[in-house]
Design an enzyme around this catalytic site. Structure first.
Site, PDB file in Angstrom:
ATOM      1  N   LYS A  55       8.661  80.534  64.085  1.00 26.98           N
ATOM      2  CA  LYS A  55       7.526  81.199  64.723  1.00 26.98           C
ATOM      3  C   LYS A  55       6.374  80.036  65.014  1.00 26.98           C
ATOM      4  O   LYS A  55       5.872  80.136  66.035  1.00 26.98           O
ATOM      5  CB  LYS A  55       6.770  82.194  63.889  1.00 26.98           C
ATOM      6  CG  LYS A  55       7.745  83.473  63.289  1.00 26.98           C
ATOM      7  CD  LYS A  55       8.168  84.233  64.585  1.00 26.98           C
ATOM      8  CE  LYS A  55       8.672  85.610  64.373  1.00 26.98           C
ATOM      9  NZ  LYS A  55      10.089  85.554  63.613  1.00 26.98           N
TER      10      LYS A  55
HETATM   11  C1  LIG Z   1      11.108  86.330  63.830  1.00 25.13           C
HETATM   12  C2  LIG Z   1      12.242  85.921  63.102  1.00 25.13           C
HETATM   13  C3  LIG Z   1      13.704  86.312  63.766  1.00 25.13           C
HETATM   14  C4  LIG Z   1      13.786  86.835  65.147  1.00 25.13           C
HETATM   15  O1  LIG Z   1      13.264  86.479  66.008  1.00 25.13           O
HETATM   16  P1  LIG Z   1      12.952  87.237  67.495  1.00 25.13           P
HETATM   17  O2  LIG Z   1      12.566  86.359  68.327  1.00 25.13           O
HETATM   18  O3  LIG Z   1      12.110  88.322  67.055  1.00 25.13           O
HETATM   19  O4  LIG Z   1      14.391  87.923  68.059  1.00 25.13           O
HETATM   20  C5  LIG Z   1      14.692  85.626  63.217  1.00 25.13           C
HETATM   21  N1  LIG Z   1      14.570  84.979  62.017  1.00 25.13           N
HETATM   22  C6  LIG Z   1      13.317  84.666  61.619  1.00 25.13           C
HETATM   23  C7  LIG Z   1      13.432  83.702  60.217  1.00 25.13           C
HETATM   24  C8  LIG Z   1      12.352  85.085  62.189  1.00 25.13           C
HETATM   25  O5  LIG Z   1      11.134  84.749  61.432  1.00 25.13           O
END
Ligand SMILES: *Cc1c(COP(=O)(O)O)cnc(C)c1O
Length: 500
Positions: free
Chosen positions: A113
């Site tokens: 993120k």
């Molecule tokens: C948010 C997240 C995901 C999922 O990603 P999206 O963009 O919501 O599909 C997968 N793995 C981790 C560690 C995340 O923090």
């Protein structure tokens, strides 16, 4: 570049306004009116560029109302050696001649993120100036665990902005919880919700669509915006690392320019993989995008059958950031796949809201199958994959990345596809240390230990230092302890902003 609503219910606007609004006030998400293309020649000429240079190339195509100086300033503030612990930002780790892992977790909070949330606050604070508003911006965030901390870090102490994060009480790991509740900054608020991520996300979306509440806010000098991947400014920076990964492979001579590659994406809200789809539409040579889910396999079932049905049990897994039954960004994907059919999208999303399900027509499903395949991994297979990858490659991955790897291994075995493949690694193994250590060393390795002892042990077992974003969490004071019922989320906002 203009931005349009996926439901055809809003006028065309510039990127700054789309980023400031976060989502279409009456429901719907902003997408670019057209997708810019990077030609094969231009792409080849980008070989050898660093992450920041590639970011500049990609961002300027979409943020046409930002000056080059503004875009550079955003990049400088986000992708630097203070925020990221690796000079490449997102290094590519080779597993085998045909498989690579893209480490997207070298930012401050140890999950992917950060790749977007380190830069979104700078897009937003510039957008606020451009659009011109006297109100204070309030960012509402629903998190399944990782977005919350990444957004808090990105937005803390940014003037003119307050940030309120809602996370599922008992639905995130201890480390994730402490990361959020120990956040400093005088504009940060964190609320635990008695409910799951979908409850948090639905409540936040409802607040965005609540006209009278927004009017009240405006009268009191506030305006809402979003840092979730419903905000275009969250999605856009993620397109960059698909180009980066491809160009790295070209630079390492693992592929020749123009060769297609696969990307495997551990998926929840469908933001990350959607960014990969936009990269493909921009001309990046992609063979298949592989959508990997955990036991909450609503997307796998949808891509197999065309029926999206959220009426099922919500399962808490050890890849909690993917425990999602309503994948918001699927709306954008369907809008693109149907050639911008806003009527269809309104119809389908309306059915999802009223009946919890919708079914796409066979033609749409056929088009999806041209670029996307899907699979899921259950809990046992996920843990087994962590152990196998550790044994075979001496490489330690977290639970989310393991879901991706498992789905990829199954896909390659089933199809015989030996295209060079990049698996997105979405979190540092230290972030989900307990499940990872248990997978490698067995349950006796974790019994009776707290997460901080486990972090030490995992450091020894993996041969890597504990991620800097996770050190010292046990000694930081907890600064946020508010708890709300899922029906009380709006009230919590009122309290925090002093409206009640
Ligand atoms: C948010 C997240 C995901 C999922 O990603 P999206 O963009 O919501 O599909 C997968 N793995 C981790 C560690 C995340 O923090």
């Amino acid at each position: 570049m203009k931005y349009v609503s996926t439901r055809g219910n809003f006028h065309h606007i510039e990127s700054a306004e789309a980023i400031k609004l976060g989502m279409v006030p009456s429901g719907g998400l902003f997408v670019p009116a057209e997708i810019p293309v990077i030609s094969r020649d231009e792409l080849k000429a980008m070989t050898g560029m660093g992450y920041r240079e590639i970011a500049r190339k990609v961002l300027e195509l979409f943020l046409t109302d930002y000056s080059p100086g503004e875009i550079n300033d955003c990049i400088d503030r986000a992708y630097n050696g203070t925020n990221f612990d690796h000079p490449d930002m997102a290094p590519l780790h080779k597993l085998s001649d045909s498989s690579y892992v893209l480490e997207l977790w070298h930012g401050p909070t140890a999950a992917f993120k950060d790749m977007a949330l380190q830069i979104l606050p700078h897009f937003l604070s510039k957008a606020i100036k451009k659009v011109g508003t006297v109100n204070e911006t309030v960012i509402l965030v629903a998190t399944s665990g990782d977005t919350g901390k990444a957004a808090l870090e990105g937005f803390k102490n940014i003037p003119g902005i307050k940030i309120i994060v809602f996370y599922p009480h008992n639905g995130v790991s201890k480390v994730q919880e402490l990361q959020m509740t120990t956040t400093d900054g005088d504009n940060t608020y964190v609320v635990a919700v008695r409910g799951n991520f979908d409850d948090c996300q639905n409540a936040v979306k409802k607040i965005f669509g609540d006209d009278s509440f927004n009017e009240l806010l405006s009268n009191r000098g506030y305006e809402l915006s979003s840092a979730n991947s419903i905000n275009w400014g969250r999605l856009l920076p993620q397109i960059v690392y698909y180009f980066w990964a491809y160009l790295e492979l070209v630079g390492k001579r693992a592929v020749t320019p123009g060769d297609k590659i696969n990307f495997v994406v551990p998926t929840g809200n469908f933001g990350n993989i959607l960014a990969g789809y936009y990269a493909y539409r921009m001309g990046l040579p992609v063979n298949k995008l592989v959508c990997a889910s955990n036991e909450n396999r609503v997307l796998t079932d949808f891509f197999d059958t065309g029926l999206y049905d959220r009426n099922r049990e919500f399962i808490g897994t050890n890849s909690p950031s993917m425990d999602i039954l309503i994948s918001s960004n699927l709306e954008r994907f369907l809008f693109e796949i149907t050639g911008h059919d806003g009527g269809k999208i309104s119809e389908w999303l309306g059915q999802l809201a009223s009946h919890g399900k919708f079914e796409v027509n066979p033609e749409t499903l056929r088009r999806i199958g041209g670029i996307l395949v899907a699979g899921f991994a259950d809990e046992a297979k996920t843990l087994e994959t962590i152990r196998q990858v550790h044994q075979k490659y001496g490489y330690t991955v977290d639970t989310h990345t393991a879901v991706g790897l498992r789905v990829y291994f199954d896909y390659a075995a089933k199809t015989g596809d030996n295209t060079v493949t990049v698996v997105d690694s979405t979190a540092s193994p230290f972030k989900f240390n307990k499940a990872v250590l248990e997978a490698i060393e067995g349950s006796s390795a974790v019994v009776g230990k707290d997460e901080f002892e486990i972090l030490q042990d995992l450091s020894r077992v993996s041969g890597n230092e504990i991620h800097p974003g996770l050190r010292g969490l046990d000694t930081k004071p907890v600064r946020h302890s508010m708890i709300a019922d899922k029906a009380g989320i709006k009230k919590a906002v009122e309290e925090i902003l002093g409206l009640a």
